[in-house]
Motif scaffolding. Structure first.
Motif, mmCIF file in Angstrom:
data_model
loop_
_atom_site.group_PDB
_atom_site.id
_atom_site.type_symbol
_atom_site.label_atom_id
_atom_site.label_comp_id
_atom_site.label_asym_id
_atom_site.label_seq_id
_atom_site.Cartn_x
_atom_site.Cartn_y
_atom_site.Cartn_z
ATOM 1 N N ALA A 128 0.832 -1.206 0.000
ATOM 2 C CA ALA A 128 0.000 0.000 0.000
ATOM 3 C C ALA A 128 0.866 1.256 0.000
ATOM 4 C CB ALA A 128 -0.931 -0.013 1.214
ATOM 5 N N VAL A 129 1.955 1.235 0.776
ATOM 6 C CA VAL A 129 2.849 2.389 0.818
ATOM 7 C C VAL A 129 3.556 2.567 -0.529
ATOM 8 C CG1 VAL A 129 4.917 3.338 1.915
ATOM 9 C CG2 VAL A 129 3.169 2.201 3.311
ATOM 10 N N ALA A 130 4.008 1.469 -1.128
ATOM 11 C CA ALA A 130 4.679 1.556 -2.430
ATOM 12 C C ALA A 130 3.742 2.147 -3.477
ATOM 13 C CB ALA A 130 5.157 0.168 -2.857
ATOM 14 N N CYS A 131 2.462 1.729 -3.467
ATOM 15 C CA CYS A 131 1.496 2.271 -4.429
ATOM 16 C C CYS A 131 1.280 3.760 -4.192
ATOM 17 C CB CYS A 131 0.164 1.511 -4.334
ATOM 18 S SG CYS A 131 0.223 -0.171 -4.982
ATOM 19 N N ARG A 132 1.213 4.158 -2.922
ATOM 20 C CA ARG A 132 1.025 5.577 -2.625
ATOM 21 C C ARG A 132 2.239 6.385 -3.093
ATOM 22 N NH1 ARG A 132 0.075 4.929 2.320
ATOM 23 N NH2 ARG A 132 -2.145 4.544 2.003
ATOM 24 N N GLN A 133 3.427 5.827 -2.952
ATOM 25 C CA GLN A 133 4.631 6.509 -3.423
ATOM 26 C C GLN A 133 4.595 6.732 -4.928
ATOM 27 O OE1 GLN A 133 8.291 4.764 -2.032
ATOM 28 N NE2 GLN A 133 9.536 5.708 -3.628
ATOM 29 N N MET A 134 3.921 5.824 -5.677
ATOM 30 C CA MET A 134 3.844 5.955 -7.136
ATOM 31 C C MET A 134 2.619 6.737 -7.586
ATOM 32 S SD MET A 134 5.165 2.191 -8.466
ATOM 33 C CE MET A 134 4.075 1.256 -7.411
ATOM 34 N N GLY A 135 1.870 7.345 -6.629
ATOM 35 C CA GLY A 135 0.761 8.205 -7.000
ATOM 36 C C GLY A 135 -0.613 7.569 -6.911
ATOM 37 N N TYR A 136 -0.709 6.352 -6.434
ATOM 38 C CA TYR A 136 -2.008 5.693 -6.272
ATOM 39 C C TYR A 136 -2.526 5.906 -4.852
ATOM 40 C CZ TYR A 136 -0.743 3.357 -10.638
ATOM 41 O OH TYR A 136 -0.377 3.109 -11.926
ATOM 42 N N VAL A 137 -3.771 5.528 -4.634
ATOM 43 C CA VAL A 137 -4.385 5.702 -3.315
ATOM 44 C C VAL A 137 -3.939 4.599 -2.369
ATOM 45 C CG1 VAL A 137 -6.567 5.758 -2.052
ATOM 46 C CG2 VAL A 137 -6.353 6.961 -4.237
ATOM 47 N N THR A 138 -3.974 3.366 -2.836
ATOM 48 C CA THR A 138 -3.587 2.230 -2.002
ATOM 49 C C THR A 138 -3.285 1.056 -2.918
ATOM 50 O OG1 THR A 138 -4.224 0.860 -0.093
ATOM 51 C CG2 THR A 138 -5.939 1.349 -1.720
ATOM 52 N N GLY A 139 -3.040 -0.116 -2.343
ATOM 53 C CA GLY A 139 -2.761 -1.298 -3.144
ATOM 54 C C GLY A 139 -2.486 -2.500 -2.265
ATOM 55 N N ASP A 140 -2.293 -3.652 -2.898
ATOM 56 C CA ASP A 140 -1.973 -4.869 -2.161
ATOM 57 C C ASP A 140 -1.097 -5.771 -3.020
ATOM 58 O OD1 ASP A 140 -3.747 -5.768 -4.044
ATOM 59 O OD2 ASP A 140 -5.291 -6.409 -2.643
ATOM 60 N N LEU A 141 -0.669 -6.879 -2.422
ATOM 61 C CA LEU A 141 0.203 -7.820 -3.113
ATOM 62 C C LEU A 141 -0.601 -8.711 -4.040
ATOM 63 C CD1 LEU A 141 2.407 -9.006 -0.114
ATOM 64 C CD2 LEU A 141 3.237 -7.756 -2.104
ATOM 65 N N VAL A 142 0.014 -9.099 -5.139
ATOM 66 C CA VAL A 142 -0.565 -10.148 -5.964
ATOM 67 C C VAL A 142 -0.084 -11.490 -5.430
ATOM 68 C CG1 VAL A 142 -0.609 -8.634 -7.968
ATOM 69 C CG2 VAL A 142 1.303 -10.209 -7.666
ATOM 70 N N GLY A 143 -0.695 -12.580 -5.878
ATOM 71 C CA GLY A 143 -0.378 -13.899 -5.362
ATOM 72 C C GLY A 143 1.086 -14.265 -5.540
ATOM 73 N N LYS A 144 1.564 -15.071 -4.622
ATOM 74 C CA LYS A 144 2.952 -15.491 -4.657
ATOM 75 C C LYS A 144 3.231 -16.283 -5.918
ATOM 76 C CE LYS A 144 6.489 -17.672 -1.778
ATOM 77 N NZ LYS A 144 6.765 -18.355 -0.483
ATOM 78 N N GLY A 145 4.305 -15.925 -6.623
ATOM 79 C CA GLY A 145 4.676 -16.606 -7.843
ATOM 80 C C GLY A 145 3.911 -16.169 -9.073
ATOM 81 N N LEU A 146 2.995 -15.198 -8.950
ATOM 82 C CA LEU A 146 2.186 -14.764 -10.079
ATOM 83 C C LEU A 146 2.717 -13.509 -10.739
ATOM 84 C CD1 LEU A 146 -1.434 -15.383 -8.719
ATOM 85 C CD2 LEU A 146 0.008 -16.882 -10.115
#
Length: 1098
Positions: free
Chosen positions: A907-925
C-alpha cells in the motif's frame, strides 16, 4: 518405463480344465514358450466352457480346435490365461507402455526431462492374441521393423453413416481347413521359428510367453477406478480444469459420437469402465490394459461394447467380441534390451458396424491444433463426455510420449483423440500421471508409423468375414402366432424397452409407421400400452428393419393421451384389418419408468431441423435475453453457428447492427472460457475466421478467410454477441492488430537485438492464424531453452517483457519437464511440452513470457539503468496499476523479494507511485525481473499510511532472502477506494447475469435452457445461481415447477456427474437449505439460507 527383462514375470498359462475367474493368475508356470503344447485331454475335452458369458471362439473348444484356431494367420497357441469378468483395476500397474522406452532408460528420467538415449532403429514387433475363452496366441514370426524406412504418412478409411443402421449379417463361421493340415502347418512354423532362433542369439523359451513390463503409465489416473482423482482430493490438489468448465456431454446421436462407445464389464461395471472406437467394420480400438492385465496375467473377458450409450440404454446395440490383439516390441539381445507391451489393442467384434473412424499419421506433422477426445467417464451415469484441445504427436519417434491437457478421468482409457478436420484418430488414451502436480495432463499412445504399421496388419480387411469365428446372433423372428395377434414389441434394440415398433397381424410382425408430427405422441401411447411411464424417440435409421421387405401394418395418429394404439386415429385408411401400407418412417422408441430408469429421451437429429428462409440472416439464441446469445447464420435454408476463431467486437458490431442495435461486443465460446452458449451438435457450423471491418451492413458482407461450410470447430467454440442500445463501458474481445500467421505452434520473438548476437523480446506462438503470448508464471529457463532451440538458437533464458493488451494469451502452465528428453532429438517444439491452452488458459494478471535467445556461450546483460535513487515503478503487468515492483538503487533497476513483504508495504509503495492504495498479488504470479538485476530483501515495519517506503522502519527480527527472481514482488495499485459507477443505460451481460429477482430457469448439461426437466437456477443478487440439493424435497420441486406453469413437479436425480459441476462450477450457489410448504407461488417465497459450507458444486 523400464523395458522388461524377458526372464521375469512370465505368464502362468493354464493348460487344464476350467479357468479361474478370480482376477489373479492361478495356472502352472510354463517354460516352453510357443513350443509348449497343452496336455492331450481327448478330442471331446473342452477348455473354458462357452456357457460362461460370451464363450470361446469357434464352434468347438476341443484341443484341436484351440490349437489350430489362428494357425492360418501365423499365430501359435501358448496356453491359457486366467480370465475375469471384472474390468481393469487402477490400483495395480497394467504393465503396458504408451511409448517405447530406450534400453537402459527409466520412465522417471523421461518424465523429469533428463536426457535418455535414442531408441534403436530396428525392432521386432510380435502380436499377441487372446480369445474369449482365455486361450493365448503369439505370432510365430515377428515383423522386423526398420524405423528409419517406414512410410512418412498413412491413413485408413473413415466411413460416416448418419444414424447407425442395424448390424449387417456377419459372415459364416469356420474356414473349412482340415485339422490335420493345420497341425502340419503348426509344426512347420514351429520348426521355422526354431531355425530363426538358432541363427540369432539364443533366446529363452519364455520369450514367447507374455512378459511383465515395468511402467508408470498412470493407469490409476484414467483407467476406470477413479483412484487418481481420489488421490488428488486426498492431497488437496484440485484439477485446474475446474477453472474453466469446458468438458461437456456429447450428443451420441450424431457423428462421430455414435462410433465411440463404452466397454462395460459384467462385474463392477459401475466401477471399472473403458472406452473404445470403431475403426473398421469389425474392429474397435482401445487401450490394451482395458482388456488384459500383464501384471497379473488376467484377461478381462465378459465385456460388451456399447457405442453411443446413453445412461443405461444402448440404442445402437451391444456388441460381443471374439478376440483381441495387442503387440509388443522386442529388443535385440545384443543391445541389452527386453520386451515392452504397447497400451493399444484391437478388439474383433462378431458383428459389424457400418460407420467407423479411420486412423492416420504423418511423420512431418507434429501439431494438430483442432482435436477432440470423447469417452465414458467413470461414475458419469454412462454418458459420453468430450473435450476439445491441442494435440502434439511424437513425430514418428516411438520413444516419445504424447502429452496434453485434454480433460480425462477414470473410465476414459482407450478413448480416441481425433483431428476435427477429417475425424481420423491420432492416438488412444493410456492414462494420467500419479504425481498430483501433473494431474491435469494425460498421456496417449500415438498413432505413429510404428503403431499404424502394427495395427493395420491385424485390422479387418475385405474377405476376413469368411473367417469369422462365430455365427451372428439370430435375428428377431418375423412370424408370430395367433395368440400374439394384436400384440406390440420393440425389436432390434439391446433390451425389450428400446427399438423399432412392431405389431403382430396375420402371422407376421410388421412395422408401426409414424409421421414426424405424430411421432412423439405415438411413442407416448405405445410405451404406455407396454406398461412404461415415459417415452422418447430414437433415430429410426438405427432400427431400420434388416429385411427391407418387412411388411408395414399401421400408421397411428395419436394425440398422446390415449391408453393404447387401439384408441388412436389411423392414417392411410389403416385399421387392424386391411393389408400392408406405405411406410415413410419407422416408429423407433425408447421406453422407461421414471422412478427406476435413467434413460435419456432422444429426439431426431437430422440436419434439416433448423430451417431458415432468408439467406444471410442472423439471430441470437439460447440465452435469458433477446439481446445476447449464440450467433446463428442462415445459409442454404439452414441455421448454423459460427466458430469463434478470429471473432471480435467488429464482427459482433455488424451482427448487432443487422439486428437493429447500435452497439455490440463479442462473446467467445465455452472452449475459451466465454459465455456464448454452445449450439446443438446436429447443427451445422457455417462460418469461421470472419474478418469484418465493423462498417458492414450485414455479416454476409464481411470477408471470410475460410470458405463457408469448411469449418474446423466444435460447438464449444460457437461465437456469440451481446447487443445494446448504449455504448459498452469496456470492450468484449478487441480486434487483434498483429500480423497473421499460418503455422500452428510456430514461435517468434517480438523485440530487439541484444547487441551481443542474440535477440530479446516477447515470446509469441501461432494459433488459428493469430500470434498470441505465453503466460509467464511457471515458465522457466528450461522452457525458454526449448523455445529458443525451436527458433534456431543454441540456448535461451527468461527475460522480463510487457504484454500487448490487445493480444490473446495462447499458452499457460508450460511444463517441458514432462516431455521425453532425448538429446538432440526431442523436444523439438514448445508445443511438444505439457501445457495449458491454446484458448483454455489461466494467466493471472496477464503476465507474459519474454526470452533472450543466443548462439553464444554467455548472455549479454540487459539490466536497465536508472538515476533517481529509491524510485519505484511497475513493469510486466496488464495495466499501469499492476505489475512487478522495481526499485532504483545503485543506478540500476532491481526487484524486491516477496518474503516478509507485506500488504502494508504494498500500500505504501502504491502511494509513493501516486495511487491511493494497493496490495500484493499472489505469490509466484508476478512476472519475474531481469535475471542479471539485483533482488533486494527488504523487511520493513510499515503501518500502511506512510507516503514512501523509506519512511518505514526496519522490521526487528525479520530477514528475507531470495536467490532468484522466481519470488519477485508484484503489486496491484488502486487509484480510487470505490469502483467507478456504471455508465447510464449499460447492463451486465454474460452467462450468469440476470435482472428479475426470484426468476427461475432450467438448464441442461451443456448450458441450454430447457422446458420441463433440468438443473434449477434462480436469479438472486443480479446473478443466476444454483440451488443446493441438500434438503430440497418434492414440496420445493412443486413450487419451482408451478413457476414454469406446471401443476406439480418432483425432484429428479441429476444424470450428470457430481451435480452438473462441469456446467456450474463458476456460478454462485444462491439458495441452500430450501424449506417449502408446497403452497408458495415462488421459490423465493420459501425459507432458505444463502450459505452453507457443505453446499458446493462438488
Amino acid at each position: 518405463m523400464t523395458p522388461s527383462d524377458p526372464l521375469v514375470g512370465g505368464l502362468k498359462l493354464q493348460f487344464e480344465g476350467a479357468s479361474s475367474s478370480s482376477g489373479s493368475s492361478g495356472g502352472a508356470d510354463t517354460s516352453g514358450g510357443a513350443a509348449t503344447m497343452p496336455r492331450r485331454l481327448g478330442a471331446s475335452t473342452k477348455i473354458a466352457s462357452a456357457d460362461e458369458g460370451v464363450g470361446g471362439d469357434g464352434d468347438g473348444n476341443s484341443i484341436d480346435d484351440i490349437v489350430s484356431r489362428y494357425v492360418t494367420e501365423g499365430f501359435v497357441y501358448t496356453g491359457h490365461a486366467s480370465v475375469t469378468d471384472e474390468g481393469p483395476s487402477g490400483e495395480r500397474p497394467s504393465g503396458f507402455v504408451s511409448s517405447l522406452p530406450p534400453p537402459g532408460s527409466t520412465a522417471d528420467g523421461a518424465a523429469a526431462g533428463r536426457e535418455v538415449p535414442p531408441t534403436p532403429q530396428r525392432l521386432d514387433i510380435r502380436a499377441v492374441r487372446v480369445s474369449t475363452d482365455g486361450a493365448v496366441y503369439v505370432e510365430s514370426l515377428p515383423l522386423t521393423v526398420d524405423l528409419t524406412n517406414l512410410p512418412a504418412s498413412g491413413q485408413t478409411e473413415t466411413k460416416v453413416v448418419d444414424g447407425l443402421a442395424a448390424a449387417a449379417a456377419a459372415a459364416t463361421a469356420g474356414s473349412g481347413v482340415d485339422v490335420g493340415d493345420l497341425r502340419r502347418l503348426l509344426q512347420g512354423q514351429a520348426q521355422q521359428q526354431q531355425r530363426q532362433q538358432q541363427v540369432s542369439e539364443p533366446r529363452s523359451a519364455d520369450d514367447l510367453s507374455l512378459l511383465s513390463s515395468d511402467d508408470d503409465d498412470g493407469a490409476g489416473g484414467d483407467d476406470g477406478s477413479g483412484s487418481g482423482d481420489h488421490r488428488r482430493s486426498l492431497l488437496g490438489v484440485p484439477r485446474r480444469r475446474r477453472l474453466v468448465d469446458d468438458a461437456y456431454r456429447a450428443d451420441v446421436r450424431v457423428w462421430p459420437h455414435n462410433v465411440i462407445g463404452q466397454l462395460t464389464y459384467r462385474l463392477n461395471n459401475r466401477r471399472f469402465v473403458c472406452s473404445g472406437t470403431w475403426v473398421s467394420p469389425y474392429d474397435v480400438l482401445t487401450a490394451a490394459h482395458c482388456v488384459f492385465d500383464i501384471g497379473t496375467n488376467v484377461e478381462s473377458r465378459n465385456f460388451v461394447f456399447e457405442p453411443g450409450k446413453i445412461g443405461y440404454v444402448a440404442p445402437l446395440g451391444s456388441f460381443n467380441h471374439s478376440h483381441f490383439t495387442f503387440y509388443r516390441a522386442e529388443y535385440p539381445r545384443a543391445d541389452g534390451g527386453g520386451v515392452n507391451y504397447f497400451d493399444i489393442a484391437l478388439i474383433r467384434m462378431r458383428t459389424p458396424s457400418p460407420s467407423y473412424m479411420g486412423l492416420k499419421y504423418s511423420c512431418d506433422q507434429i501439431d494438430y491444433p483442432k482435436t477432440q477426445t470423447c469417452g465414458y467417464l467413470q461414475d458419469s451415469g454412462n454418458f459420453q463426455q468430450c473435450d476439445d484441445c491441442y494435440f502434439t504427436s511424437n513425430g514418428c519417434n516411438p520413444g516419445v510420449q504424447s502429452i496434453n491437457w485434454c480433460y480425462t478421468v477414470g473410465g476414459q482409457s482407450g478413448a480416441p483423440i481425433y483431428d476435427l478436420t477429417d475425424h481420423h484418430i491420432l492416438g488412444a488414451l493410456s492414462g494420467g500421471f500419479d504425481d498430483p502436480s501433473f494431474a491435469d495432463f494425460s498421456f496417449w499412445t500415438p498413432i505413429d508409423a510404428l503403431h499404424f504399421t502394427s495395427l493395420t496388419r491385424w485390422m479387418w480387411q475385405p474377405g476376413d468375414e469368411s473367417r469369422s469365428p462365430a455365427p451372428p446372433p439370430p435375428p428377431p423372428r418375423t412370424t408370430c402366432s395367433d395368440e400374439e395377434w394384436g400384440s406390440l414389441r420393440l425389436a432390434g434394440g439391446a433390451t425389450s424397452a428400446i427399438g423399432r415398433a412392431e405389431v403382430c397381424y396375420d402371422g407376421l410382425w410388421g412395422l408401426v409407421c409414424s409421421s414426424r408430427s405424430h411421432s412423439a405422441a405415438n411413442a407416448a401411447v405405445l410405451c404406455r400400452q407396454l406398461g412404461y411411464d415415459s417415452a422418447g424417440l430414437v433415430p429410426d435409421s438405427i432400427y431400420w428393419p434388416q429385411n427391407p421387405r418387412q411388411v408395414s401394418w399401421l400408421e397411428p395418429g395419436c394425440g398422446g393421451g390415449e391408453d393404447s394404439l387401439d384408441d388412436c386415429e389411423m392414417f392411410q385408411g389403416s385399421t387392424w384389418e386391411p393389408g400392408p401400407i406405405y411406410c415413410p418412417s419407422v416408429l423407433a422408441v425408447s421406453c422407461w419408468d421414471n422412478d427406476t430408469a435413467t434413460a435419456t429421451p432422444l429426439l431426431p437429429t437430422a440436419r434439416d431441423v433448423y430451417p431458415c428462409a432468408s439467406e444471410g440472416a442472423v439471430r441470437l439464441r439460447d440465452s435469458d435475453n433477446l439481446d445476447w446469445g449464440r450467433v446463428e447464420f442462415c445459409h442454404a435454408g439452414q441455421w448454423g453457428s459460427i466458430c469463434h476463431d478470429g471473432w471480435d467486437d467488429q464482427e459482433a458490431t455488424v451482427v448487432c447492427r443487422q439486428l437493429g442495435y447500435p452497439y455490440g461486443t463479442a462473446l467467445k465460446g465455452r472452449l475459451a472460457g466465454g459465455s456464448s452458449p454452445p449450439g446443438p451438435e446436429g447443427m451445422e457450423i457455417w462460418l469461421q475466421q470472419v474478418n469484418c471491418s465493423g462498417s458492414e451492413a450485414s455479416l454476409a458482407d464481411c470477408p471470410r478467410l475460410v470458405p463457408i461450410g469448411s469449418t474446423v470447430c466444435s460447438h464449444r467454440a460457437d461465437a456469440g454477441a451481446a447487443c445494446s442500445r448504449a455504448k459498452p463501458a469496456a470492450p468484449g474481445v478487441p480486434p487483434v492488430t498483429t500480423p497473421r500467421c499460418s503455422e500452428p505452434g510456430a514461435l517468434r520473438l517480438v523485440g530487439r537485438q541484444d547487441g551481443g548476437g542474440g535477440t530479446v523480446g516477447r515470446l509469441e506462438v501461432c494459433y488459428t492464424g493469430a500470434w498470441g503470448a505465453v503466460c509467464e508464471p511457471g515458465f522457466s529457463d528450461y522452457e525458454a531453452s526449448v523455445a529458443c532451440r525451436q527458433m534456431g538458437y543454441a540456448k535461451g533464458r527468461v527475460m522480463p517483457t510487457d504484454p500487448d493488451p490487445a493480444q490473446p494469451i495462447w499458452m499457460s502452465g508450460v511444463r517441458c519437464d514432462l516431455a521425453t528428453n532425448i538429446a538432440g532429438v526431442w523436444p523439438t517444439r514448445l508445443t511438444a511440452c505439457g501445457f495449458w491452452g491454446m484458448e483454455d488458459v489461466g494467466c493471472p494478471y496477464r503476465a507474459v513470457a519474454g526470452l533472450q535467445c543466443t548462439n553464444r556461450t554467455t548472455f549479454k546483460s540487459m539490466t536497465e539503468t536508472c538515476s533517481k535513487e529509491e524510485a519505484l515503478r511497475l513493469r510486466g503487468g496488464p495495466s499501469d496499476g499492476t505489475g512487478r515492483l522495481e526499485v532504483c538503487r545503485g543506478g540500476q533497476w532491481g526487484t524486491f523479494c516477496r518474503d516478509n513483504f507485506s500488504d502494508q508495504m504494498a500500500a505504501v509503495a502504491c502511494r509513493q507511485m501516486g495511487y491511493v492504495t494497493g496490495d500484493l498479488v499472489g505469490k509466484g504470479l508476478a512476472p519475474r525481473g531481469d535475471p542479471d538485476s539485483r533482488v533486494w530483501s527488504d523487511a520493513l515495519d510499515c503501518r500502511g499510511d506512510e507516503d514512501r517506503l523509506t519512511e518505514c522502519p526496519p522490521a526487528d527480527g525479520y530477514t528475507a532472502y531470495c536467490a532468484t527472481h522466481a519470488n519477485d514482488v508484484g503489486v496491484r495499485c488502486l487509484a480510487s477506494l470505490s469502483p467507478p459507477a456504471a455508465p447510464e443505460g449499460s447492463k451486465t451481460t454474460g452467462a450468469f447475469a440476470c435482472d428479475t429477482t426470484g426468476q427461475l430457469r432450467l438448464m441442461d448439461g451443456i448450458g441450454r435452457t430447457v422446458y420441463d426437466r433440468g438443473l434449477v437456477q434462480v436469479c438472486l443478487y443480479g446473478r443466476w445461481g444454483t440451488v443446493c440439493a441438500k434438503g430440497f424435497g418434492n414440496d420445493a420441486a412443486r413450487v419451482a415447477c408451478r413457476n414454469f406453469g406446471f401443476v406439480s413437479g418432483i425432484v429428479v436425480p441429476s444424470s450428470l456427474p457430481t451435480n452438473y459441476w462441469s456446467l456450474t462450477v463458476r456460478q454462485p450457489v444462491n439458495m441452500v437449505n430450501v424449506s417449502c410448504k408446497g403452497g408458495e407461488e415462488r421459490l423465493a417465497s420459501c425459507e432458505y439460507d444463502v450459505y452453507d459450507v457443505s453446499c458446493t458444486h462438488l
